[in-house]
Design an enzyme around this catalytic site. Sequence first.
Site, PDB file in Angstrom:
ATOM      1  N   GLU A  66       0.847  -1.210   0.000  1.00  0.00           N
ATOM      2  CA  GLU A  66       0.000   0.000   0.000  1.00  0.00           C
ATOM      3  C   GLU A  66       0.871   1.245   0.000  1.00  0.00           C
ATOM      4  O   GLU A  66       1.984   1.245   0.509  1.00  0.00           O
ATOM      5  CB  GLU A  66      -0.973   0.000   1.182  1.00  0.00           C
ATOM      6  CG  GLU A  66      -0.332  -0.204   2.551  1.00  0.00           C
ATOM      7  CD  GLU A  66      -0.341   1.049   3.407  1.00  0.00           C
ATOM      8  OE1 GLU A  66      -0.290   2.164   2.836  1.00  0.00           O
ATOM      9  OE2 GLU A  66      -0.369   0.908   4.650  1.00  0.00           O
ATOM     10  N   ARG A  91       1.245  -2.250  12.182  1.00  0.00           N
ATOM     11  CA  ARG A  91       0.486  -3.206  11.359  1.00  0.00           C
ATOM     12  C   ARG A  91      -0.040  -2.589  10.073  1.00  0.00           C
ATOM     13  O   ARG A  91      -1.112  -2.943   9.589  1.00  0.00           O
ATOM     14  CB  ARG A  91      -0.646  -3.858  12.172  1.00  0.00           C
ATOM     15  CG  ARG A  91      -0.167  -4.509  13.461  1.00  0.00           C
ATOM     16  CD  ARG A  91      -1.259  -5.331  14.106  1.00  0.00           C
ATOM     17  NE  ARG A  91      -1.544  -6.541  13.319  1.00  0.00           N
ATOM     18  CZ  ARG A  91      -0.830  -7.665  13.383  1.00  0.00           C
ATOM     19  NH1 ARG A  91       0.246  -7.736  14.157  1.00  0.00           N
ATOM     20  NH2 ARG A  91      -1.171  -8.708  12.664  1.00  0.00           N
ATOM     21  N   CYS A  96       7.258  -0.898  -2.378  1.00  0.00           N
ATOM     22  CA  CYS A  96       8.424  -1.772  -2.556  1.00  0.00           C
ATOM     23  C   CYS A  96       9.622  -1.394  -1.709  1.00  0.00           C
ATOM     24  O   CYS A  96      10.279  -2.262  -1.129  1.00  0.00           O
ATOM     25  CB  CYS A  96       8.804  -1.865  -4.028  1.00  0.00           C
ATOM     26  SG  CYS A  96       9.427  -0.339  -4.780  1.00  0.00           S
ATOM     27  N   HIS A 133      11.591   0.304  -9.209  1.00  0.00           N
ATOM     28  CA  HIS A 133      11.178  -0.816  -8.359  1.00  0.00           C
ATOM     29  C   HIS A 133      12.398  -1.416  -7.672  1.00  0.00           C
ATOM     30  O   HIS A 133      13.437  -1.637  -8.300  1.00  0.00           O
ATOM     31  CB  HIS A 133      10.452  -1.889  -9.183  1.00  0.00           C
ATOM     32  CG  HIS A 133      10.002  -3.061  -8.372  1.00  0.00           C
ATOM     33  ND1 HIS A 133       9.265  -2.919  -7.219  1.00  0.00           N
ATOM     34  CD2 HIS A 133      10.209  -4.402  -8.522  1.00  0.00           C
ATOM     35  CE1 HIS A 133       9.017  -4.111  -6.702  1.00  0.00           C
ATOM     36  NE2 HIS A 133       9.592  -5.024  -7.465  1.00  0.00           N
ATOM     37  N   ASP A 148      11.273 -10.835  -3.547  1.00  0.00           N
ATOM     38  CA  ASP A 148      10.556  -9.579  -3.746  1.00  0.00           C
ATOM     39  C   ASP A 148       9.227  -9.635  -3.012  1.00  0.00           C
ATOM     40  O   ASP A 148       8.335 -10.394  -3.395  1.00  0.00           O
ATOM     41  CB  ASP A 148      10.339  -9.346  -5.240  1.00  0.00           C
ATOM     42  CG  ASP A 148       9.721  -7.988  -5.543  1.00  0.00           C
ATOM     43  OD1 ASP A 148       9.488  -7.223  -4.599  1.00  0.00           O
ATOM     44  OD2 ASP A 148       9.481  -7.697  -6.726  1.00  0.00           O
TER      45      ASP A 148
END
Length: 296
Positions: A66, A91, A96, A133, A148
């Site tokens: 997210e 939590r 990435c 990324h 990943d």
Amino acid sequence: MGRGLRASWARDVAAGERMGMWNGDALDLDAYLARIGIGRDARELRPDLPTLYEVQRAHTAAIPFESLDVLLGRPVELEIKALEAKLVHGRRGGYCYEQNSLLAAALERIGFEVTGRGARNRTRADAVTPVTHAVLVVTVDGEPWLCDAGFGYQGPREPVPLGRPGAEVPQGPWTFAVHEEEQGILVLRIRRDDAWRDLYSFSPQRYLPVDYVVLNHYSSSHPRSAFIGKTVVQLPGDAVRTTLVDRELMRLYPDGRTEREPVAPDGLIALLDREFGLRLPERDAAELVRIHRSEY
């Protein structure tokens, strides 16, 4: 590169490796393991392939992808204690740079050899995208594995071997493969609808944590970033892979079927909890609903 610069660079890298490049020593490993549902003492874990599989599968199942902090206009911090506070104790999920920086610290703490790579997203038709990324390469018994936890709903749940280009790698009902192109470029692919689809490509060049700081700045603030002004929450499940982008929820199944449904502002917070196990603080939840109402 001149001889003096090469020597200086080598000393810096060696020093970083001695201190722990990913700052794993600062991570509360027991708290991380509890967060991802591994109910064992950290001292029982060994830097072997079964442990690598166990940790990556548990991480991707427990911590959703997210980028809500970007939407809320907040800085995305990559220091290990900030990641621990947000993704472990808070939590929350992350994108990435957060996901793989946390995973790298945990793996380093267990005793794995972990290095970074920078990848180009190839899911956007034929568009040439920048390197934005972050992925990891973990070496076990001399063999490199792609790890990943941060590519969202299409990403691998388990390590993918890099030393066997072209080999099909089943992960439950999903199948991945790494294809090798010219100049040592490696491409991660997923099999969907009886066809191979590129996910991302990356070169052998190693990336350091400081490189992710630069990429993170682009992804969290540049007007052309795919995360600016968007709600993005994703989870790569085994039976179904789920993604929320703005006001649409999509479920992707192994046979290629997709289900789509609109998400109204009033149902957003309950959906985040139900579909992604994501519970926001009351203030954040109210602000997210306000943003959605203003765009609905």
